[in-house]
Design a protein around this motif. Structure first.
Motif, PDB file in Angstrom:
ATOM      1  N   LEU A 287       1.412 -26.196  -1.222  1.00 11.13           N
ATOM      2  CA  LEU A 287       0.795 -26.241  -2.550  1.00 11.13           C
ATOM      3  C   LEU A 287       1.059 -27.582  -3.231  1.00 11.13           C
ATOM      4  O   LEU A 287       0.186 -28.133  -3.904  1.00 11.13           O
ATOM      5  CB  LEU A 287       1.312 -25.087  -3.414  1.00 11.13           C
ATOM      6  CG  LEU A 287       0.765 -23.711  -3.027  1.00 11.13           C
ATOM      7  CD1 LEU A 287       1.489 -22.606  -3.782  1.00 11.13           C
ATOM      8  CD2 LEU A 287      -0.738 -23.632  -3.294  1.00 11.13           C
ATOM      9  N   ALA A 288       2.274 -28.112  -3.028  1.00  9.29           N
ATOM     10  CA  ALA A 288       2.590 -29.405  -3.639  1.00  9.29           C
ATOM     11  C   ALA A 288       1.680 -30.486  -3.067  1.00  9.29           C
ATOM     12  O   ALA A 288       1.157 -31.335  -3.805  1.00  9.29           O
ATOM     13  CB  ALA A 288       4.053 -29.762  -3.383  1.00  9.29           C
ATOM     14  N   GLU A 289       1.457 -30.419  -1.761  1.00 10.02           N
ATOM     15  CA  GLU A 289       0.595 -31.425  -1.145  1.00 10.02           C
ATOM     16  C   GLU A 289      -0.848 -31.270  -1.620  1.00 10.02           C
ATOM     17  O   GLU A 289      -1.537 -32.241  -1.903  1.00 10.02           O
ATOM     18  CB  GLU A 289       0.677 -31.301   0.376  1.00 10.02           C
ATOM     19  CG  GLU A 289       0.490 -32.621   1.078  1.00 10.02           C
ATOM     20  CD  GLU A 289       0.524 -32.450   2.580  1.00 10.02           C
ATOM     21  OE1 GLU A 289      -0.314 -33.078   3.254  1.00 10.02           O
ATOM     22  OE2 GLU A 289       1.361 -31.673   3.076  1.00 10.02           O
ATOM     23  N   SER A 290      -1.268 -30.024  -1.730  1.00 11.69           N
ATOM     24  CA  SER A 290      -2.603 -29.741  -2.233  1.00 11.69           C
ATOM     25  C   SER A 290      -2.774 -30.316  -3.645  1.00 11.69           C
ATOM     26  O   SER A 290      -3.779 -30.941  -3.968  1.00 11.69           O
ATOM     27  CB  SER A 290      -2.819 -28.228  -2.238  1.00 11.69           C
ATOM     28  OG  SER A 290      -3.975 -27.894  -2.945  1.00 11.69           O
ATOM     29  N   ASP A 291      -1.740 -30.133  -4.447  1.00 14.22           N
ATOM     30  CA  ASP A 291      -1.759 -30.626  -5.818  1.00 14.22           C
ATOM     31  C   ASP A 291      -1.898 -32.155  -5.853  1.00 14.22           C
ATOM     32  O   ASP A 291      -2.625 -32.710  -6.674  1.00 14.22           O
ATOM     33  CB  ASP A 291      -0.474 -30.187  -6.513  1.00 14.22           C
ATOM     34  CG  ASP A 291      -0.525 -30.438  -8.006  1.00 14.22           C
ATOM     35  OD1 ASP A 291      -1.584 -30.191  -8.600  1.00 14.22           O
ATOM     36  OD2 ASP A 291       0.491 -30.882  -8.570  1.00 14.22           O
TER      37      ASP A 291
END
Ligand code: ATP
Ligand code: MG
Length: 412
Positions: A287-291
């Protein structure tokens, strides 16, 4: 645990490491080399072709190979106007005897926002005219009418999408280094499905192989598919209970909520839906990478990154979760969304109050906020009676009461 994305881990070091497009790359290398004999008739190259075939990589590799400085700007960045002016300076200053060579990369020129940056094309043309260093422009769509004048001023070199002949050995080599088995049919399928977009293929393969050390046609097959619309709860249920990346991605296609909203829903519910800390950690890092991707998309309008952001938040989360919940856990409404609507109503109230104050005191809305609010807050805290009187006379009592009592309240 943070995992390095394969796309950075296996970024080509030299121009020889760039797979495919041999003739085009040769032509580019020749043009770069021709600068040693003086400025060639075309001082700029327009390097164009589909996403993820190596345009940016080959340019970076060429500069590195020669030990040159790379001046890189993304032409679709919001503030490219200012940056372009600086680039113009860097391009036109003559190098001294001892200074390093320089390669200038204007990445993604077709992403220039003409409304925000009216002079950009003219500035780039100017840079092409006076540059003392090789200048490489990249674009996905060379026929974009707004970049047409650029096209004519450049030597045009096309990088085509990678086919099986060049793509297969590249993928085999990377999977080999990662200790992942894959049969050639599977790799052929993924090359075809992703239209030779190596960035997206590497992302897919990294995702798939994080759960399965051997890839087959079935795994790849599972990556695609679209159908109907479902409720947000159904969508979340699918994402958190998917056993394949394909069905996680399908969840996206059946959902009709805004993608960033869906991100908030997934983010909020992950801690409750993923019981194992280790798995939750993996989901959160997806999710952090997606963000990060969403951030970059917003900042530079790089819409071609959207599928990576979406994949990470759906398939990335689905893959992380291996252990089922032991009972039923209800979905939660995202905090971020409720607090966003709360700040929105506060902002409206601020504006209303400032407008009333403005009318009474003959100042602008902005000035009213700047000058009066801090003062009123002070009076509100120290002399409630006096505050009453002023708020009434400013004809903004209701809004101010609402505002100040809200702002006084500690965030919960
Ligand atoms: N021809 C190639 N050979 C080896 N790796 C490649 C190749 N093309 C792409 N890649 C991989 O994909 C990643 C992204 O490639 P790159 O950024 O150069 O694509 P691009 O053509 O500039 O795409 P875009 O149009 O989206 O900017 C690289 O870091 C590299 O890992
Ligand atoms: Mg690029």
């Amino acid at each position: 645990m943070s995992v390095e994305p394969w796309t950075t881990k296996y970024r080509p070091r030299t121009s020889k490491d760039v797979a495919g497009n041999k003739t085009a790359i040769e032509k580019l290398r020749d043009w770069v080399e021709s600068w040693s004999k003086g400025r060639p008739s075309k001082a700029a190259v327009l390097l164009y072709g589909p996403a993820g075939v190596g345009k940016t990589s080959v340019t970076e590799a060429l500069a590195r190979e020669r030990g040159w400085d790379l001046v890189e700007i993304n032409a679709s960045d919001k503030r490219s106007g200012d940056i372009l002016a600086k680039v113009a300076g860097l391009a036109s200053t003559q190098s001294t005897l001892f200074s390093k060579g320089r390669l200038i990369l204007l990445d993604e020129v077709d992403g220039i926002n003409l409304r925000a940056d009216q002079g950009a094309v003219a500035t780039i043309l100017q840079i092409i005219k006076m540059t003392q260093y090789p200048l490489i422009l990249t674009a996905n769509d060379p026929w974009d009418p707004k970049t047409r004048p650029l096209r004519e001023a450049c030597l045009q070199i096309e990088l085509k999408r990678l086919g099986v002949r060049d793509g297969l050995p590249l993928l085999r080599n990377i999977l080999n280094q990662e200790g992942v088995k894959a049969n050639d049919d599977a790799l052929r399928l993924i090359l075809d499905r992703d239209r030779g977009d190596i960035r997206s293929i590497l992302n897919d393969m990294q995702l798939l192989s994080s759960r399965n050390r051997s890839l087959t046609v079935d795994d790849i097959d599972l990556l695609s598919g679209r159908d109907r619309t479902e409720s947000i709860f159904e969508v979340l249920r699918i994402i958190f209970n998917s056993r394949t990346t394909a069905s996680a991605r399908r969840a996206l296609s059946i959902s009709d909520v805004d993608q960033e909203m869906l991100f908030q829903w997934i983010f909020e519910n992950a801690p409750y839906q993923i019981p194992k800390p280790k798995e939750l950690e993996e989901a959160m890092s997806a999710l952090a990478e997606s963000d990060l991707y969403f951030g970059r998309i917003k900042k530079t309008q790089s819409w071609h990154l959207l599928s990576y952001a979406l994949d990470l938040m759906t398939a990335g989360v689905a893959i992380a979760k291996q252990t089922s919940l032991s009972g039923w856990v209800p979905m939660r409404f995202p905090q971020k969304i409720s607090s966003m609507s709360r700040t929105r109503s506060i902002r409206d109230t601020r504006k209303k109050a400032a407008a009333s104050i403005g009318v009474r005191s003959h100042v602008s809305v902005r000035r009213a906020q700047q000058l009066y609010f801090p003062l009123l807050r002070f009076i509100y805290e120290h002399n409630p009676d006096e505050y009453e009187r002023i708020a009434v006379s400013l004809d903004a009592k209701e809004e101010l009461d609402d505002l100040l009592s809200n702002e006084m309240r500690p965030p919960n």
